[in-house]
Design an enzyme around this catalytic site. Structure first.
Site, short mmCIF file in Angstrom:
data_model
loop_
_atom_site.label_atom_id
_atom_site.label_comp_id
_atom_site.label_asym_id
_atom_site.label_seq_id
_atom_site.Cartn_x
_atom_site.Cartn_y
_atom_site.Cartn_z
N GLU A 42 -10.10 21.62 29.16
CA GLU A 42 -9.26 20.91 28.19
C GLU A 42 -10.02 20.77 26.87
OE1 GLU A 42 -6.55 17.98 30.91
OE2 GLU A 42 -8.54 17.20 30.53
N ASP A 83 -8.01 10.47 24.64
CA ASP A 83 -8.74 11.36 23.71
C ASP A 83 -8.61 11.01 22.22
OD1 ASP A 83 -8.37 12.57 26.15
OD2 ASP A 83 -7.50 14.39 25.36
C1 FRU Z 1 -7.64 15.17 28.21
C2 FRU Z 1 -6.13 15.31 28.30
C3 FRU Z 1 -5.65 16.45 27.43
C4 FRU Z 1 -4.22 16.08 27.16
C5 FRU Z 1 -4.31 14.57 27.07
C6 FRU Z 1 -3.10 13.87 27.59
O1 FRU Z 1 -8.10 13.91 28.50
O2 FRU Z 1 -5.76 15.51 29.65
O3 FRU Z 1 -5.80 17.72 28.01
O4 FRU Z 1 -3.74 16.66 25.98
O5 FRU Z 1 -5.43 14.18 27.81
O6 FRU Z 1 -3.16 12.50 27.36
#
Ligand code: FRU
Length: 519
Positions: A222, A46
């Site tokens: 998320e 992300d």
């Molecule tokens: C989304 C996610 C988020 C988390 C991160 C961990 O892709 O799962 O929810 O903070 O990636 O790398």
């Protein structure tokens, strides 16, 4: 002569130099994106902490400093003046004491409400999720920087928000001017809810309300984002929510809701698609219907004289992200996208367009003035058109039936097909035979987006890079983003269509120059 330890050291050093010299140059390796953001090496997911401050756009990102698969999550960091050309900076926040640094956001604390500011300069304040590796627990942490994001201090009072949950993450913080307070949207993934909190100082947070479950609820929720947008002279609020599975192309994707936010509660607009009894997945609106657009959020603090709402997503899908065949990096970001809220018959809907600044990386245009698909293909060949970094706009003439499209990365038994299916009323991207596809059984074949007027003129703006295709349908009313991994020599471009007469009414194509390599 028996080699002495000294000789051996020299031999090893020589071998290392040799292997470095023969390795591909950074940003020239096969499939290395040329105008998309990628880390020099290792795993990325992300985008995080996107903020503009003092002439720089910051991009932090979920990063594994130790390897090319997900793990040891930390915040990688880069800055840019134009969102296209990036300067890599050292890792900003590292995994420490069994706490990984998960996704989150950064704001400029203009009024120094947090008290972390120095020398009359506002601090940059990061709110992110601390993910414990030795116990099932996630909570929200704070870190700040007083040197333009170059170094960060984790707050001694961490966590700043803890509700005792295993899954509670991805805080996105905004300044809510009407109430003069900070507002945080944060995901409660398993509940399919976004929780809202407010704070006077970024350190103490009070629960306001929860939104959801709503829209797409098959997958966990998320990476929320909440921001205002103008439409027809009115301010509306957009809530973006990424879903871990159940997105239109399979696996993870990014849905959104349009509504109102009064400083406490988000209320979705009555025009949001309704649930139909018996329907498998709940109805939802999507920022992009392709397989590779996830965790998209928008830049904070873009100056009001600019006024744009700019989003960027992670260009991959949790279904196969760890397996894509690139090395030594894994994953790219999408092109930054300018969002707008558009009044449609169905209600207010988001549209997205590639970042305006992309025009500064474009070479001279070549044009085809219209004709049959065969004529267009002959033109493409004569013009020396090759699949690679391109900004390609194809307009298909109105047609009542059949299909028409453009084949990209065409080679021996390989093609990536972007097309218009009049009978089904869809724009389609197909990557079944796009090159390397066998690295995961879940690297799916098709993605589709509905056409508002299936028989009308259809314009597809296609941004092509070394391993991706981003399609903006009819001015960005819909978008389709997909990764592809073609063989190096699969480079032809062909047009096709089922109608006898003129299929293509216009083509405009410009090469995109590398934002990473000197020419
Ligand atoms: C989304 C996610 C988020 C988390 C991160 C961990 O892709 O799962 O929810 O903070 O990636 O790398």
């Amino acid at each position: 002569m028996t080699p002495s330890p000294h000789h051996l050291t020299w031999l090893i050093a020589l071998a290392a130099v040799f292997s470095v010299a023969t390795a591909a140059e950074p940003y020239r390796e096969p499939w290395r994106p040329q105008f998309h953001f990628t880390p020099p090496k290792n795993w990325m997911n992300d985008p995080n902490g996107m903020v503009y401050y003092d002439g720089e756009y910051h991009l932090f990102y979920q990063y594994n400093p130790e390897g090319d698969k997900w793990g040891h999550m930390s915040w990688g960091h880069a800055v840019s003046k134009d969102l296209l050309h990036w300067e890599h900076l050292p890792v900003a926040l590292r995994e420490e004491n069994d706490v990984m640094i998960f996704s989150g956001s950064v704001v400029v604390d203009w009024k120094n409400t947090s008290g972390f500011g120095q020398d009359h300069k506002p601090p940059l304040v990061a709110l992110y999720t601390g993910h414990h590796t030795q116990k099932p627990h996630q909570e929200q942490h704070l870190a700040y920087s007083t040197d333009r994001g170059r170094t960060w201090t984790k707050c001694a009072g961490n966590p700043v928000l803890d509700i005792g949950e295993k899954d509670f993450r991805d805080p996105k913080v905004i300044w809510h001017a009407p109430s003069g307070r900070w507002v945080m949207a944060v995901a409660w993934p398993v509940n399919r809810q976004i929780r809202f909190y407010d704070s006077p100082d970024l350190r103490t947070w009070t629960h306001l309300s929860d939104f959801g479950p709503a829209g797409s609820v098959e997958g966990i929720w998320e990476c929320p984002d909440l921001f205002p947008m103008e439409v027809e002279g009115k301010t509306r609020w957009v809530l973006v929510v990424s879903v871990g599975s159940g997105a239109p192309a399979g696996g993870s994707g990014c849905q959104y809701f349009v509504g109102d936010f009064d400083g406490e509660t988000f209320t979705v607009d009555p025009s949001h698609p309704k649930e139909t009894p018996g329907q498998k997945d709940d109805p939802a609106l999507w920022l992009d219907r392709g397989p590779d657009f996830y965790a998209a959020v928008t830049w904070s603090d873009v100056p009001s004289r600019d006024g744009r709402r700019i989003a960027m997503g992670w260009m991959s899908n949790w279904q196969y992200a760890n397996d894509v065949p690139t090395t030594p990096w894994r994953s790219a970001m999408t092109v930054p996208r300018e969002l707008s809220l558009v009044a449609t018959k169905a209600g207010p809907r988001l549209a997205s367009a590639p970042l305006r600044e992309l025009s500064t990386a474009r070479g001279p245009a070549q044009r085809f003035g219209g004709g049959t698909a065969a004529e267009a293909t002959a033109w493409a060949k004569k013009a020396g058109l090759r699949s690679g970094p391109l900004d390609l706009t194809v307009t298909f003439a109105p047609a009542a039936r059949g299909n028409a499209g453009v084949k990209l990365f065409v080679g021996d038994n390989e093609e990536t097909v972007v097309s218009v299916d009049r009978d089904k009323g869809l724009a389609v991207i197909e990557r079944t035979r796009s090159g390397a596809v066998g690295f995961s059984p879940r690297f799916g074949g098709f993605a589709t987006a509905p056409l508002a007027d299936p028989a009308g003129k259809v314009t597809l703006r296609i941004l092509l890079d070394e391993c991706s295709v981003e399609v903006f349908v009819n001015g960005g009313a819909e978008a389709l983003t997909a990764l592809v991994f073609p063989s190096g020599d699969s480079r032809a471009v062909e047009l096709f269509g089922s109608s006898e007469g003129p299929t293509v009414s216009d083509i405009e194509v410009r090469p995109l120059t590398s934002c990473w390599n000197p020419e």
